[in-house]
Design a protein around this motif. Structure first.
Motif, PDB file in Angstrom:
ATOM      1  N   GLN A   1       0.829  -1.209   0.000  1.00 36.34           N
ATOM      2  CA  GLN A   1       0.000   0.000   0.000  1.00 36.34           C
ATOM      3  C   GLN A   1       0.865   1.261   0.000  1.00 36.34           C
ATOM      4  OE1 GLN A   1      -3.752   0.342   1.750  1.00 36.34           O
ATOM      5  NE2 GLN A   1      -3.934  -1.811   2.332  1.00 36.34           N
ATOM      6  N   LYS A   2       2.009   1.216   0.694  1.00 38.64           N
ATOM      7  CA  LYS A   2       2.911   2.377   0.708  1.00 38.64           C
ATOM      8  C   LYS A   2       3.437   2.675  -0.696  1.00 38.64           C
ATOM      9  CE  LYS A   2       6.044   2.671   3.961  1.00 38.64           C
ATOM     10  NZ  LYS A   2       7.319   2.420   4.713  1.00 38.64           N
ATOM     11  N   LYS A   3       3.711   1.633  -1.466  1.00 38.11           N
ATOM     12  CA  LYS A   3       4.246   1.801  -2.818  1.00 38.11           C
ATOM     13  C   LYS A   3       3.260   2.560  -3.722  1.00 38.11           C
ATOM     14  CE  LYS A   3       6.682   1.163  -6.592  1.00 38.11           C
ATOM     15  NZ  LYS A   3       7.941   1.879  -6.855  1.00 38.11           N
ATOM     16  N   PHE A   4       1.973   2.386  -3.472  1.00 40.20           N
ATOM     17  CA  PHE A   4       0.956   2.993  -4.331  1.00 40.20           C
ATOM     18  C   PHE A   4       0.543   4.398  -3.866  1.00 40.20           C
ATOM     19  CE2 PHE A   4       0.519  -1.332  -5.799  1.00 40.20           C
ATOM     20  CZ  PHE A   4       0.151  -1.187  -7.125  1.00 40.20           C
ATOM     21  N   LYS A   5       1.122   4.864  -2.781  1.00 43.95           N
ATOM     22  CA  LYS A   5       0.752   6.179  -2.280  1.00 43.95           C
ATOM     23  C   LYS A   5       1.032   7.254  -3.327  1.00 43.95           C
ATOM     24  CE  LYS A   5       1.086   9.049   1.854  1.00 43.95           C
ATOM     25  NZ  LYS A   5       1.725   9.206   3.188  1.00 43.95           N
ATOM     26  N   GLY A   6       0.020   8.027  -3.660  1.00 49.25           N
ATOM     27  CA  GLY A   6       0.153   9.091  -4.643  1.00 49.25           C
ATOM     28  C   GLY A   6      -0.020   8.643  -6.082  1.00 49.25           C
ATOM     29  N   GLU A   7      -0.198   7.330  -6.302  1.00 52.67           N
ATOM     30  CA  GLU A   7      -0.383   6.808  -7.656  1.00 52.67           C
ATOM     31  C   GLU A   7      -1.874   6.774  -8.006  1.00 52.67           C
ATOM     32  OE1 GLU A   7       1.939   6.264  -9.686  1.00 52.67           O
ATOM     33  OE2 GLU A   7       3.739   5.616  -8.637  1.00 52.67           O
ATOM     34  N   LYS A   8      -2.157   6.801  -9.310  1.00 54.33           N
ATOM     35  CA  LYS A   8      -3.540   6.720  -9.771  1.00 54.33           C
ATOM     36  C   LYS A   8      -3.591   5.914 -11.064  1.00 54.33           C
ATOM     37  CE  LYS A   8      -7.959   7.662  -9.895  1.00 54.33           C
ATOM     38  NZ  LYS A   8      -8.892   7.041  -8.937  1.00 54.33           N
ATOM     39  N   PHE A   9      -4.264   4.776 -11.029  1.00 48.43           N
ATOM     40  CA  PHE A   9      -4.431   3.926 -12.205  1.00 48.43           C
ATOM     41  C   PHE A   9      -5.908   3.605 -12.387  1.00 48.43           C
ATOM     42  CE2 PHE A   9      -0.238   2.889 -10.401  1.00 48.43           C
ATOM     43  CZ  PHE A   9       0.573   3.200 -11.490  1.00 48.43           C
ATOM     44  N   ARG A  10      -6.290   3.318 -13.633  1.00 46.33           N
ATOM     45  CA  ARG A  10      -7.676   2.883 -13.859  1.00 46.33           C
ATOM     46  C   ARG A  10      -7.768   1.361 -13.903  1.00 46.33           C
ATOM     47  NH1 ARG A  10      -8.983   1.803 -19.481  1.00 46.33           N
ATOM     48  NH2 ARG A  10      -7.291   2.418 -20.886  1.00 46.33           N
ATOM     49  N   VAL A  11      -6.634   0.702 -14.200  1.00 49.17           N
ATOM     50  CA  VAL A  11      -6.581  -0.761 -14.201  1.00 49.17           C
ATOM     51  C   VAL A  11      -5.244  -1.210 -13.631  1.00 49.17           C
ATOM     52  CG1 VAL A  11      -6.862  -2.870 -15.568  1.00 49.17           C
ATOM     53  CG2 VAL A  11      -7.846  -0.725 -16.399  1.00 49.17           C
ATOM     54  N   ILE A  12      -5.277  -2.227 -12.770  1.00 51.47           N
ATOM     55  CA  ILE A  12      -4.061  -2.877 -12.283  1.00 51.47           C
ATOM     56  C   ILE A  12      -4.119  -4.325 -12.746  1.00 51.47           C
ATOM     57  CG2 ILE A  12      -2.716  -3.586 -10.266  1.00 51.47           C
ATOM     58  CD1 ILE A  12      -3.984  -1.218  -8.757  1.00 51.47           C
ATOM     59  N   ILE A  13      -3.144  -4.740 -13.552  1.00 49.67           N
ATOM     60  CA  ILE A  13      -3.092  -6.111 -14.068  1.00 49.67           C
ATOM     61  C   ILE A  13      -2.003  -6.855 -13.313  1.00 49.67           C
ATOM     62  CG2 ILE A  13      -2.827  -7.578 -16.096  1.00 49.67           C
ATOM     63  CD1 ILE A  13      -3.529  -5.164 -17.833  1.00 49.67           C
ATOM     64  N   ASN A  14      -2.395  -7.805 -12.498  1.00 52.10           N
ATOM     65  CA  ASN A  14      -1.437  -8.516 -11.661  1.00 52.10           C
ATOM     66  C   ASN A  14      -0.970  -9.802 -12.345  1.00 52.10           C
ATOM     67  OD1 ASN A  14       0.143  -9.432  -9.543  1.00 52.10           O
ATOM     68  ND2 ASN A  14      -1.590 -10.444  -8.534  1.00 52.10           N
ATOM     69  N   CYS A  15       0.219  -9.751 -12.936  1.00 55.33           N
ATOM     70  CA  CYS A  15       0.803 -10.924 -13.595  1.00 55.33           C
ATOM     71  C   CYS A  15       1.832 -11.615 -12.714  1.00 55.33           C
ATOM     72  CB  CYS A  15       1.446 -10.521 -14.919  1.00 55.33           C
ATOM     73  SG  CYS A  15       0.309  -9.809 -16.111  1.00 55.33           S
ATOM     74  N   THR A  16       1.912 -11.235 -11.447  1.00 61.11           N
ATOM     75  CA  THR A  16       2.857 -11.876 -10.535  1.00 61.11           C
ATOM     76  C   THR A  16       2.212 -13.108  -9.916  1.00 61.11           C
ATOM     77  OG1 THR A  16       2.149 -10.665  -8.573  1.00 61.11           O
ATOM     78  CG2 THR A  16       3.819  -9.623  -9.964  1.00 61.11           C
ATOM     79  N   ALA A  17       3.024 -14.095  -9.591  1.00 59.30           N
ATOM     80  CA  ALA A  17       2.505 -15.301  -8.934  1.00 59.30           C
ATOM     81  C   ALA A  17       3.658 -16.177  -8.485  1.00 59.30           C
ATOM     82  CB  ALA A  17       1.602 -16.090  -9.883  1.00 59.30           C
ATOM     83  N   TYR A  18       3.377 -17.025  -7.523  1.00 57.05           N
ATOM     84  CA  TYR A  18       4.286 -18.109  -7.155  1.00 57.05           C
ATOM     85  C   TYR A  18       3.745 -19.350  -7.849  1.00 57.05           C
ATOM     86  CZ  TYR A  18       7.140 -21.232  -4.279  1.00 57.05           C
ATOM     87  OH  TYR A  18       8.054 -22.169  -3.847  1.00 57.05           O
ATOM     88  N   ASN A  19       4.528 -19.928  -8.793  1.00 59.85           N
ATOM     89  CA  ASN A  19       4.009 -20.997  -9.636  1.00 59.85           C
ATOM     90  C   ASN A  19       4.698 -22.344  -9.489  1.00 59.85           C
ATOM     91  OD1 ASN A  19       2.003 -19.457 -10.966  1.00 59.85           O
ATOM     92  ND2 ASN A  19       3.566 -18.526 -12.276  1.00 59.85           N
ATOM     93  N   ASP A  20       5.649 -22.462  -8.564  1.00 61.86           N
ATOM     94  CA  ASP A  20       6.364 -23.733  -8.406  1.00 61.86           C
ATOM     95  C   ASP A  20       5.535 -24.663  -7.512  1.00 61.86           C
ATOM     96  OD1 ASP A  20       8.149 -25.828  -7.686  1.00 61.86           O
ATOM     97  OD2 ASP A  20       9.832 -24.555  -8.224  1.00 61.86           O
ATOM     98  N   VAL A  21       4.823 -25.583  -8.155  1.00 63.50           N
ATOM     99  CA  VAL A  21       3.845 -26.425  -7.453  1.00 63.50           C
ATOM    100  C   VAL A  21       4.500 -27.272  -6.367  1.00 63.50           C
ATOM    101  CG1 VAL A  21       2.125 -28.254  -7.736  1.00 63.50           C
ATOM    102  CG2 VAL A  21       2.365 -26.473  -9.486  1.00 63.50           C
ATOM    103  N   ASP A  22       5.675 -27.826  -6.634  1.00 61.66           N
ATOM    104  CA  ASP A  22       6.338 -28.682  -5.650  1.00 61.66           C
ATOM    105  C   ASP A  22       6.967 -27.867  -4.514  1.00 61.66           C
ATOM    106  OD1 ASP A  22       5.819 -31.279  -6.684  1.00 61.66           O
ATOM    107  OD2 ASP A  22       7.270 -30.919  -8.269  1.00 61.66           O
ATOM    108  N   ARG A  23       7.728 -26.843  -4.871  1.00 60.52           N
ATOM    109  CA  ARG A  23       8.400 -26.053  -3.834  1.00 60.52           C
ATOM    110  C   ARG A  23       7.412 -25.333  -2.921  1.00 60.52           C
ATOM    111  NH1 ARG A  23      13.065 -22.437  -6.303  1.00 60.52           N
ATOM    112  NH2 ARG A  23      13.304 -21.928  -4.087  1.00 60.52           N
ATOM    113  N   ALA A  24       6.199 -25.117  -3.413  1.00 57.16           N
ATOM    114  CA  ALA A  24       5.178 -24.473  -2.578  1.00 57.16           C
ATOM    115  C   ALA A  24       4.892 -25.274  -1.312  1.00 57.16           C
ATOM    116  CB  ALA A  24       3.890 -24.289  -3.368  1.00 57.16           C
ATOM    117  N   GLN A  25       5.101 -26.575  -1.365  1.00 58.03           N
ATOM    118  CA  GLN A  25       4.886 -27.422  -0.186  1.00 58.03           C
ATOM    119  C   GLN A  25       5.894 -27.099   0.917  1.00 58.03           C
ATOM    120  OE1 GLN A  25       1.800 -28.423  -1.589  1.00 58.03           O
ATOM    121  NE2 GLN A  25       2.188 -30.069  -0.126  1.00 58.03           N
ATOM    122  N   GLU A  26       7.054 -26.560   0.522  1.00 57.01           N
ATOM    123  CA  GLU A  26       8.101 -26.242   1.489  1.00 57.01           C
ATOM    124  C   GLU A  26       8.223 -24.745   1.742  1.00 57.01           C
ATOM    125  OE1 GLU A  26      11.161 -29.925   0.604  1.00 57.01           O
ATOM    126  OE2 GLU A  26      11.360 -28.106  -0.608  1.00 57.01           O
TER     127      GLU A  26
END
Length: 277
Positions: free
Chosen positions: A43-68
């Motif tokens: 939330q601090k990072k977005f202070k003072g910013e203004k967007f009409r759309v935020i597209i979140n393409c970030t993710a944790y995708n390692d199915v096996d390592r997610a168990q650890e």
């Protein structure tokens, strides 16, 4: 102004190219600009910013390592997206967030609908399922898109790895007991943007059309490029991963195609275009 998060990944780069072609003003943030794992600082990072759309393409995708690496997995897939939903609500922006067919257990042989109850097999799927729910509970003007087996020109994915493996060996073993829909990052970006322009919100399945086992998918690719080796079918348990994969995670496109008013290209057509280019 549109913001793409995870802009250096395979999906983020396709969105950037799409918005450039469409002449849409946008900004690209990579992990260096915003680390979604640092939930407390979002939330601090977005202070003072203004967007009409935020597209979140970030993710944790390692199915096996997610168990650890459960803490990191849930930060990236669950609690980070919830903070983005808070940010989007405050500035009145639409949040576009991506999920996965791995939220299901795979114990059926007909495509999953959007209202099917999730029952994930591991922490990766559980983190994505909870992330979906928290995003929608936090901000109703969000678009959550479930996809599967994503591949593109950039980043690490099965198609690119398969082609590398085929250069090193004339015999490859690929599982035949996992069925889903390979999805082109280029098509996912294209049809996500079309859906956004329909001004709809909620959860939608969005993949290419059809379904195929990973084994037959591999054969299709290698035959298309003229590889002369042998692909041997095997079972998932032979690879001894830390997490079980759903045996069937094809997603129904009925809802999204009705809203769009068009058919989404089949996985075969998308793969042909990818290999051609």
């Amino acid at each position: 102004m549109v913001l793409i998060l995870g802009a250096s990944g395979q999906l983020g780069q396709e969105f950037s190219k799409l918005l450039e072609r469409e002449k849409v003003d946008h900004r690209c943030w990579t992990r260096e600009d915003l680390d979604m794992g640092q939930v407390e600082s979002i939330q601090k990072k977005f202070k003072g910013e203004k967007f009409r759309v935020i597209i979140n393409c970030t993710a944790y995708n390692d199915v096996d390592r997610a168990q650890e690496e459960m803490d990191l997995c849930y930060r990236l897939n669950t609690y980070g997206p919830r903070e983005l939903a808070h940010v989007a609500r405050k500035m009145g922006a639409v949040l576009i967030h991506f999920s996965t067919g791995f939220i299901f257990d795979g114990n059926r042989m007909v495509p999953y609908l959007e209202d099917t109850e999730p029952n994930p097999l591991g922490e990766y799927g559980a983190s994505k399922a909870l992330g979906e729910r928290l995003v929608m509970e936090t901000w109703g003007e969000s678009l959550v898109l479930r996809t599967s087996w994503l591949y593109g020109k950039n980043g690490n994915n099965f198609v690119k790895n398969l082609l590398k493996w085929s250069e090193k060996s004339k015999v490859l073993r690929v599982v035949d007991d996992q069925v889903a829909t390979p999805t082109s990052a280029k098509d996912l970006a294209k049809y996500t943007w079309k859906l956004y322009n329909k001004e709809v919100y909620g959860i939608y399945n969005l993949t290419n059309g059809g379904g195929v086992s990973k084994y037959n998918f591999a054969r299709y690719i290698l035959e298309a490029v003229g590889w002369e080796g042998e692909v041997i079918p095997c079972k998932s348990h032979e690879f001894k991963g830390l997490c079980e994969r759903p045996k069937y995670s094809v997603l129904s496109l009925e809802k999204v195609e009705r809203i769009l008013g068009e058919r989404i290209p089949s996985w075969e057509k998308a793969v042909e275009e990818f290999l051609k280019n």
